[in-house]
Design an enzyme around this catalytic site. Structure first.
Site, mmCIF file in Angstrom:
data_model
loop_
_atom_site.group_PDB
_atom_site.id
_atom_site.type_symbol
_atom_site.label_atom_id
_atom_site.label_comp_id
_atom_site.label_asym_id
_atom_site.label_seq_id
_atom_site.Cartn_x
_atom_site.Cartn_y
_atom_site.Cartn_z
ATOM 1 N N SER A 35 38.197 74.016 4.021
ATOM 2 C CA SER A 35 38.883 72.765 4.349
ATOM 3 C C SER A 35 38.814 72.452 5.848
ATOM 4 O O SER A 35 38.721 71.279 6.227
ATOM 5 C CB SER A 35 40.347 72.835 3.884
ATOM 6 O OG SER A 35 40.984 73.986 4.411
ATOM 7 N N THR A 36 38.837 73.466 6.709
ATOM 8 C CA THR A 36 38.745 73.206 8.154
ATOM 9 C C THR A 36 37.327 72.767 8.513
ATOM 10 O O THR A 36 37.122 71.819 9.280
ATOM 11 C CB THR A 36 39.146 74.464 8.958
ATOM 12 O OG1 THR A 36 40.271 75.087 8.326
ATOM 13 C CG2 THR A 36 39.510 74.106 10.388
ATOM 14 N N ASP A 89 32.637 77.378 12.053
ATOM 15 C CA ASP A 89 33.108 77.699 10.705
ATOM 16 C C ASP A 89 34.585 78.094 10.757
ATOM 17 O O ASP A 89 35.080 78.516 11.809
ATOM 18 C CB ASP A 89 32.271 78.872 10.141
ATOM 19 C CG ASP A 89 32.373 78.994 8.623
ATOM 20 O OD1 ASP A 89 33.202 78.290 8.008
ATOM 21 O OD2 ASP A 89 31.614 79.808 8.052
ATOM 22 N N ASP A 92 39.533 83.082 7.327
ATOM 23 C CA ASP A 92 40.783 83.387 6.618
ATOM 24 C C ASP A 92 41.735 84.166 7.513
ATOM 25 O O ASP A 92 42.955 84.030 7.390
ATOM 26 C CB ASP A 92 40.476 84.152 5.333
ATOM 27 C CG ASP A 92 39.621 83.319 4.413
ATOM 28 O OD1 ASP A 92 40.067 82.223 4.040
ATOM 29 O OD2 ASP A 92 38.488 83.736 4.093
ATOM 30 N N LYS A 102 36.344 86.481 6.198
ATOM 31 C CA LYS A 102 35.882 85.202 5.657
ATOM 32 C C LYS A 102 35.511 85.394 4.189
ATOM 33 O O LYS A 102 35.351 86.506 3.723
ATOM 34 C CB LYS A 102 34.658 84.703 6.440
ATOM 35 C CG LYS A 102 35.056 84.128 7.789
ATOM 36 C CD LYS A 102 33.904 83.446 8.511
ATOM 37 C CE LYS A 102 33.165 82.418 7.705
ATOM 38 N NZ LYS A 102 34.030 81.348 7.151
ATOM 39 N N GLY A 103 35.386 84.254 3.495
ATOM 40 C CA GLY A 103 34.965 84.315 2.098
ATOM 41 C C GLY A 103 36.018 83.854 1.119
ATOM 42 O O GLY A 103 35.799 83.881 -0.093
ATOM 43 N N GLY A 104 37.177 83.392 1.664
ATOM 44 C CA GLY A 104 38.198 82.851 0.777
ATOM 45 C C GLY A 104 37.649 81.706 -0.070
ATOM 46 O O GLY A 104 38.056 81.498 -1.209
ATOM 47 N N GLU A 111 27.440 82.123 4.882
ATOM 48 C CA GLU A 111 28.151 81.966 6.167
ATOM 49 C C GLU A 111 27.758 83.071 7.148
ATOM 50 O O GLU A 111 27.563 82.821 8.339
ATOM 51 C CB GLU A 111 29.662 81.996 5.933
ATOM 52 C CG GLU A 111 30.184 80.743 5.250
ATOM 53 C CD GLU A 111 31.643 80.824 4.861
ATOM 54 O OE1 GLU A 111 32.263 79.768 4.710
ATOM 55 O OE2 GLU A 111 32.174 81.940 4.691
ATOM 56 N N LYS A 129 46.123 81.668 10.937
ATOM 57 C CA LYS A 129 45.018 82.604 10.657
ATOM 58 C C LYS A 129 44.943 83.739 11.688
ATOM 59 O O LYS A 129 44.152 84.667 11.546
ATOM 60 C CB LYS A 129 43.678 81.852 10.649
ATOM 61 C CG LYS A 129 43.630 80.626 9.738
ATOM 62 C CD LYS A 129 43.645 81.024 8.296
ATOM 63 C CE LYS A 129 43.536 79.864 7.322
ATOM 64 N NZ LYS A 129 42.327 79.092 7.370
HETATM 65 C C1 5RP Z 1 34.803 80.109 2.994
HETATM 66 C C2 5RP Z 1 35.480 80.622 4.208
HETATM 67 C C3 5RP Z 1 36.419 79.683 4.903
HETATM 68 O O1 5RP Z 1 35.971 79.500 6.197
HETATM 69 C C4 5RP Z 1 37.788 80.283 4.897
HETATM 70 O O2 5RP Z 1 38.151 80.551 3.554
HETATM 71 C C5 5RP Z 1 38.805 79.343 5.548
HETATM 72 O O3 5RP Z 1 38.964 78.226 4.749
HETATM 73 P P1 5RP Z 1 39.965 77.047 5.126
HETATM 74 O O4 5RP Z 1 39.409 76.394 6.340
HETATM 75 O O5 5RP Z 1 39.954 76.167 3.912
HETATM 76 O O6 5RP Z 1 41.310 77.667 5.370
HETATM 77 O O7 5RP Z 1 35.295 81.717 4.658
HETATM 78 O O8 5RP Z 1 34.042 81.112 2.377
#
Ligand code: 5RP
Length: 262
Positions: A35-36, A89, A92, A102-104, A111, A129
């Site tokens: 989302s970010t 990027d 998490d 990362k990887g949420g 990535e 975060k």
């Molecule tokens: C995706 C990721 C995202 O960068 C991480 O999950 C953060 O996501 P968000 O910006 O929605 O909080 O690693 O695989």
């Protein structure tokens, strides 16, 4: 400030907006997922359409690729780019050394490949975060579907000898089915609570047959832009030691919010 954005979305947006200033015409840019990162793509889209910014971008997921194209950003593959000037990027979690989980969003493999193939990686995140030690957020690892229960058991056994507080391993699901990544793999989420030695864990996990990659990003990120719900942004560059604080005026980005109002 448009009340259309929650404090959390404001924080994500201002981090993305500030980081977009690092992007210059002629650059090859890695675009993160989440989302970010989606806010970043929208900011860059506006800069391309209305500010004459000329970039070529390598997205880290099919989702980001679709959004980038929608925004009018030229998309190329990593094979075409070869090497990138900058990747921006989300994350998490990030610790004081800028090691990341990362990887949420399930895109950790692309990535990590894209961020590693970049001169510079900038993390964009809301303040929640930031952690002293990684691990409260479950650590995602990407595994091939073949024999995944065996891989999962091996991971669990390996965790017994690692400096972590928890050892639960959970297959990520999507509805009633295992989640499938862009590369056709599955994700195991490791509930570790606290990771004492992220560098060692990252190395050990990747030795397990069936594990494709883990979501620990060690020594990859150079800087972080942290957004706050009131529009403030902090930037910390660990490669130069520089820090700055500022504010992003949301009114200047009204165009980006137009589709949210419709
Ligand atoms: C995706 C990721 C995202 O960068 C991480 O999950 C953060 O996501 P968000 O910006 O929605 O909080 O690693 O695989």
């Amino acid at each position: 400030m448009p009340d259309i954005l929650s404090p959390m979305d404001t924080a994500k947006f201002v981090a993305a907006r500030r980081a977009a200033d690092f992007v210059e015409s002629g650059m090859k840019v890695g675009l993160g997922t989440g989302s970010t990162a989606a806010w970043l793509v929208k900011c860059l889209g506006e800069m391309v359409r209305e500010g004459g910014l000329k970039i070529r971008a390598v997205p880290t997921s099919t989702r980001t690729a679709a959004l980038a194209r929608e925004e009018g950003i030229e998309v190329i593959t990593l094979a075409e780019a070869g090497w990138l000037d900058l990747t921006i990027d989300g994350a998490d979690e990030f610790d004081p050394d800028l090691n990341l989980i990362k990887g949420g969003g399930g895109a950790l493999l692309q990535e990590k490949i894209v961020a590693t193939a970049s001169d510079r990686m900038v993390v964009i995140a809301d303040a929640s975060k930031s952690v002293e030690a990684l691990g409260a957020f479950p650590l995602p690892i990407e595994v091939i579907p073949f024999g995944w229960p065996t891989t999962s058991a091996l991971v669990e056994e390996t965790l017994c000898s690692m400096d972590v507080l928890g050892q639960k391993v959970v297959l990520r699901m999507n509805g009633g089915e295992p989640y499938v990544t862009d590369e056709g793999n599955h994700i195991l989420d490791l509930h570790l609570q606290r990771i004492g030695n992220p560098r060692q864990l990252a190395l050990v996990l990747n030795q397990i047959p069936g594990v494709v990659e883990n979501g620990l990003f060690i020594d990859i990120a150079d800087a972080v832009v942290i957004g706050h719900g009131d529009g403030r942004v902090e930037m910390h560059d660990i490669s130069t030691g520089a820090s700055e604080e500022g504010r992003v005026e949301l009114a200047e980005s009204e165009n980006i919010f137009r589709d949210l109002k419709e």
